[in-house]
Design an enzyme around this catalytic site. Structure first.
Site, PDB file in Angstrom:
ATOM      1  N   ARG A  14       0.799  -1.223   0.000  1.00 20.03           N
ATOM      2  CA  ARG A  14       0.000   0.000   0.000  1.00 20.03           C
ATOM      3  C   ARG A  14       0.839   1.283   0.000  1.00 20.03           C
ATOM      4  NH1 ARG A  14      -3.732  -2.195   4.872  1.00 20.03           N
ATOM      5  NH2 ARG A  14      -1.890  -3.517   5.142  1.00 20.03           N
ATOM      6  N   GLY A 140      -7.491  -4.966  12.821  1.00 22.68           N
ATOM      7  CA  GLY A 140      -8.196  -6.123  13.359  1.00 22.68           C
ATOM      8  C   GLY A 140      -8.971  -5.696  14.598  1.00 22.68           C
ATOM      9  N   TYR A 362      30.677  37.809   2.046  1.00 27.26           N
ATOM     10  CA  TYR A 362      31.030  36.393   2.135  1.00 27.26           C
ATOM     11  C   TYR A 362      32.335  36.270   2.900  1.00 27.26           C
ATOM     12  CZ  TYR A 362      32.738  31.783   1.042  1.00 27.26           C
ATOM     13  OH  TYR A 362      33.233  30.508   1.165  1.00 27.26           O
ATOM     14  N   ASN A 373      35.036  45.330  11.971  1.00 27.47           N
ATOM     15  CA  ASN A 373      33.865  45.793  11.222  1.00 27.47           C
ATOM     16  C   ASN A 373      34.027  45.400   9.761  1.00 27.47           C
ATOM     17  OD1 ASN A 373      31.345  47.614  11.547  1.00 27.47           O
ATOM     18  ND2 ASN A 373      32.303  48.196   9.608  1.00 27.47           N
ATOM     19  N   ARG A 436      43.343  50.338  -5.000  1.00 20.52           N
ATOM     20  CA  ARG A 436      42.453  50.546  -6.140  1.00 20.52           C
ATOM     21  C   ARG A 436      43.017  51.708  -6.961  1.00 20.52           C
ATOM     22  NH1 ARG A 436      39.883  55.132  -3.592  1.00 20.52           N
ATOM     23  NH2 ARG A 436      38.976  54.534  -1.601  1.00 20.52           N
TER      24      ARG A 436
HETATM   25  C1  UD1 Z   1      -1.973  -6.483  11.391  1.00 20.44           C
HETATM   26  C2  UD1 Z   1      -2.915  -7.333  12.259  1.00 20.44           C
HETATM   27  C3  UD1 Z   1      -4.121  -6.508  12.662  1.00 20.44           C
HETATM   28  C4  UD1 Z   1      -3.680  -5.262  13.384  1.00 20.44           C
HETATM   29  C5  UD1 Z   1      -2.656  -4.478  12.534  1.00 20.44           C
HETATM   30  C6  UD1 Z   1      -2.067  -3.376  13.365  1.00 20.44           C
HETATM   31  C7  UD1 Z   1      -2.696  -9.646  11.513  1.00 20.44           C
HETATM   32  C8  UD1 Z   1      -3.335 -10.740  10.756  1.00 20.44           C
HETATM   33  N1  UD1 Z   1      -3.341  -8.490  11.521  1.00 20.44           N
HETATM   34  O1  UD1 Z   1      -2.688  -6.172  10.188  1.00 20.44           O
HETATM   35  O2  UD1 Z   1      -4.976  -7.264  13.500  1.00 20.44           O
HETATM   36  O3  UD1 Z   1      -4.788  -4.452  13.684  1.00 20.44           O
HETATM   37  O4  UD1 Z   1      -1.581  -5.318  12.113  1.00 20.44           O
HETATM   38  O5  UD1 Z   1      -1.272  -2.526  12.590  1.00 20.44           O
HETATM   39  O6  UD1 Z   1      -1.638  -9.846  12.066  1.00 20.44           O
HETATM   40  N2  UD1 Z   1       4.641  -9.118   7.863  1.00 20.44           N
HETATM   41  C9  UD1 Z   1       5.599 -10.087   7.752  1.00 20.44           C
HETATM   42  N3  UD1 Z   1       5.326 -11.200   7.038  1.00 20.44           N
HETATM   43  C10 UD1 Z   1       4.133 -11.410   6.451  1.00 20.44           C
HETATM   44  C11 UD1 Z   1       3.141 -10.414   6.574  1.00 20.44           C
HETATM   45  C12 UD1 Z   1       3.416  -9.268   7.300  1.00 20.44           C
HETATM   46  O7  UD1 Z   1       6.703  -9.944   8.286  1.00 20.44           O
HETATM   47  O8  UD1 Z   1       3.977 -12.473   5.825  1.00 20.44           O
HETATM   48  C13 UD1 Z   1       4.947  -7.889   8.628  1.00 20.44           C
HETATM   49  C14 UD1 Z   1       4.852  -6.631   7.817  1.00 20.44           C
HETATM   50  O9  UD1 Z   1       6.112  -6.328   7.247  1.00 20.44           O
HETATM   51  C15 UD1 Z   1       4.421  -5.595   8.854  1.00 20.44           C
HETATM   52  C16 UD1 Z   1       3.663  -6.400   9.881  1.00 20.44           C
HETATM   53  O10 UD1 Z   1       4.001  -7.760   9.649  1.00 20.44           O
HETATM   54  O11 UD1 Z   1       5.537  -4.987   9.485  1.00 20.44           O
HETATM   55  C17 UD1 Z   1       2.155  -6.203   9.784  1.00 20.44           C
HETATM   56  O12 UD1 Z   1       1.740  -6.590   8.501  1.00 20.44           O
HETATM   57  P1  UD1 Z   1       0.546  -5.843   7.764  1.00 20.44           P
HETATM   58  O13 UD1 Z   1       0.336  -6.496   6.465  1.00 20.44           O
HETATM   59  O14 UD1 Z   1       0.766  -4.386   7.772  1.00 20.44           O
HETATM   60  O15 UD1 Z   1      -0.681  -6.228   8.740  1.00 20.44           O
HETATM   61  P2  UD1 Z   1      -2.036  -5.473   8.880  1.00 20.44           P
HETATM   62  O16 UD1 Z   1      -2.906  -5.820   7.723  1.00 20.44           O
HETATM   63  O17 UD1 Z   1      -1.812  -4.039   9.120  1.00 20.44           O
HETATM   64 CA    CA Z   2      -0.047  -2.718   9.215  1.00 20.51          CA
END
Ligand code: UD1
Ligand code: CA
Length: 449
Positions: A14, A140, A362, A373, A436
């Site tokens: 995103r 969530g 400068y 001065n 000068r």
């Molecule tokens: C997640 C939570 C949601 C919460 C929100 C808060 C879950 C299923 N959902 O959603 O309940 O409200 O965060 O911000 O956990 N990442 C990985 N590997 C993956 C997927 C994600 O390392 O396979 C990491 C991403 O880089 C990120 C973090 O996990 O730093 C959160 O992932 P993101 O996809 O942003 O989760 P949300 O949809 O925001």
């Molecule tokens: Ca997130």
């Protein structure tokens, strides 16, 4: 005993960027670095960053931080899948595991400390950070009983319209009893709208799970897109400015001012509109900065005025006024009681006390004594096209308007430089130097042509 795991494997679709989301910067530091910093007070046993998308780049960007371990999640199949990757690494670990989303950079250190404390005091299997958001969209939703015991976490996209009305959200920040979590992790399914392994599903297999509200809901802000990133910057700025105002700093129209976390201010500093204080800057009591000024990595002593000016990597001593429209840079050092005025640029120069350089000058690679001065339009010609050279100007010396000091050059003390001079040779103390062409008049000029 606490271990920390930071989820940073996702791409961050995103953000619409080639850069992995957690490497985007917020006020000069990457999101993931801020998250790592937020667990500092816990003195974790292990600090593990789960990487995937452009993992090598993340590892490289964090190479200055020690004690970090990296675990690779080669396919990003969800937050639950990410934490599953820890199973081999933490096989014999018996303590608690704090899981942090790499995209939540505004957490306060004390909030995490509190979360771990509540977790341990209640002997929970899991404790998660929650907040009631005015706009919970995208997060969530957490469903609890009146004792804050969690029954379910449902992702926004999986909620029914009625469930979506619940404004209590999951921050993505959890403290787990690791041996219990390790048993629950293999049970996760992909039975959801995104067909991913959700970490939140472990709630179904753990007993007991408790929710703790963050004191300030803004802390849990997650960054998913550019708008949220810029919004987070505003939240961070408001936090910094509130802190300094409480500490006695006066700000006029604070919404137009930005201040880096690394800056230090004293009480009775006044910051006027459209002013920005960056890097390791320090501003002492009674100084007035702005309107319209930028102070970057610079030290400003007491009762200094800086008006519509830029001061970078420099030092200004007490009771001096800078500007309007002055530019100090490259380790300029200005003494006390000086006046550095309109359209004056000072680079890598050291100025004593009681110096006037009020207009259009400068000064580069110069060393000035006291009470000098600098006449309007004085220039130190410090560059011969290949090298930079020094100009030394003794105390009490006055340079005339529009004079050029061709470096290397030394003017003694109390020298007077005539206006319009181009001075190429050293001048002894107390002399008047005129360099000068003498004025010549040819009479009746018009009649004779
Ligand atoms: C997640 C939570 C949601 C919460 C929100 C808060 C879950 C299923 N959902 O959603 O309940 O409200 O965060 O911000 O956990 N990442 C990985 N590997 C993956 C997927 C994600 O390392 O396979 C990491 C991403 O880089 C990120 C973090 O996990 O730093 C959160 O992932 P993101 O996809 O942003 O989760 P949300 O949809 O925001
Ligand atoms: Ca997130």
């Amino acid at each position: 005993m606490v271990a920390v795991a930071i989820l940073a494997a996702g791409r961050g679709t995103r953000m619409k960027s080639d850069l992995p989301k957690v490497l985007h910067t917020l006020a000069g530091r990457s999101l993931v670095e801020r998250v790592i910093d937020s667990c500092q007070l816990l003195e974790p046993e292990h600090k593990i960053v789960i990487i995937g998308y452009q993992g090598a780049k993340i590892q490289q960007e964090l190479s200055h931080l020690d004690e970090l371990k990296f675990v690779t999640q080669s396919e990003q199949l969800g937050t639950g899948h990410a934490v599953q990757q820890l199973l081999p690494q933490l096989q014999d670990y018996q303590g608690d595991l704090l899981v942090l989303n790499g995209d939540a950079p505004l957490l306060r250190k004390v909030t995490l400390q509190q979360l771990v404390k509540t977790h341990q005091e209640n002997g929970n299997a899991a404790t998660l950070l929650t907040a009631n958001l005015p706009n919970p969209q995208g997060y969530g939703r957490v469903f609890c009983d009146r004792n804050n015991l969690v029954s379910q976490i449902i992702e926004d996209r999986d909620c029914t319209p009625a469930q979506r009305k619940n404004s209590r959200v999951n921050a993505g920040i959890y403290c787990f009893n690791w041996p219990k979590l390790a048993q629950a992790l293999p049970k996760l399914s992909t039975d959801n709208d995104q067909q991913e392994y959700y970490l939140t599903e472990v709630v179904d297999y753990l007993d007991q799970v408790m929710a703790v509200d963050a004191a300030d809901y803004l802390e849990i802000t997650g960054i998913n897109d550019r708008k949220q990133l810029s919004n987070a910057y505003n939240i961070l700025q408001n936090r910094i400015k509130d802190y300094w105002m409480k500490a006695g700093v006066m700000m006029i129209q604070p919404e137009t001012i930005t201040i880096d976390e690394t800056a230090q201010l004293e009480p009775d500093v006044v910051i006027e509109p459209q002013t920005h204080i960056r890097g390791n800057s320090a501003i002492a009591a009674g100084s007035r900065i702005g309107p319209g000024s930028l102070i970057n990595n610079s030290k400003i002593a007491e009762n200094v005025t800086v008006l519509y000016s830029v001061v970078t990597d420099s030092e200004v001593a007490a009771n001096t006024t800078i500007g309007p429209y002055a530019h100090l840079r490259g380790a300029a050092k200005i003494g006390t009681n000086c006046r550095i005025g309109n359209f004056v640029e000072i680079k890598k120069s050291s100025l004593g006390n009681d110096i006037n350089a009020a207009h259009l000058s400068y000064l580069g690679d110069a060393t000035l004594g006291d009470r000098v001065n600098i006449g309007a339009g004085t220039i130190t010609a410090n560059y011969d096209g290949v090298r930079k050279h020094q100009t030394i100007i003794g105390s009490g010396t006055k340079t005339g308007s529009n004079s050029v000091m061709v470096a290397p050059l030394t003017l003694g003390e109390n020298v007077t430089v005539a206006a319009g001079s181009v001075v190429t040779k050293d001048v002894p103390p107390d002399a008047l130097v005129i360099a000068r062409a003498r004025q010549k008049e040819i009479s009746d000029w018009q009649k004779n042509i």
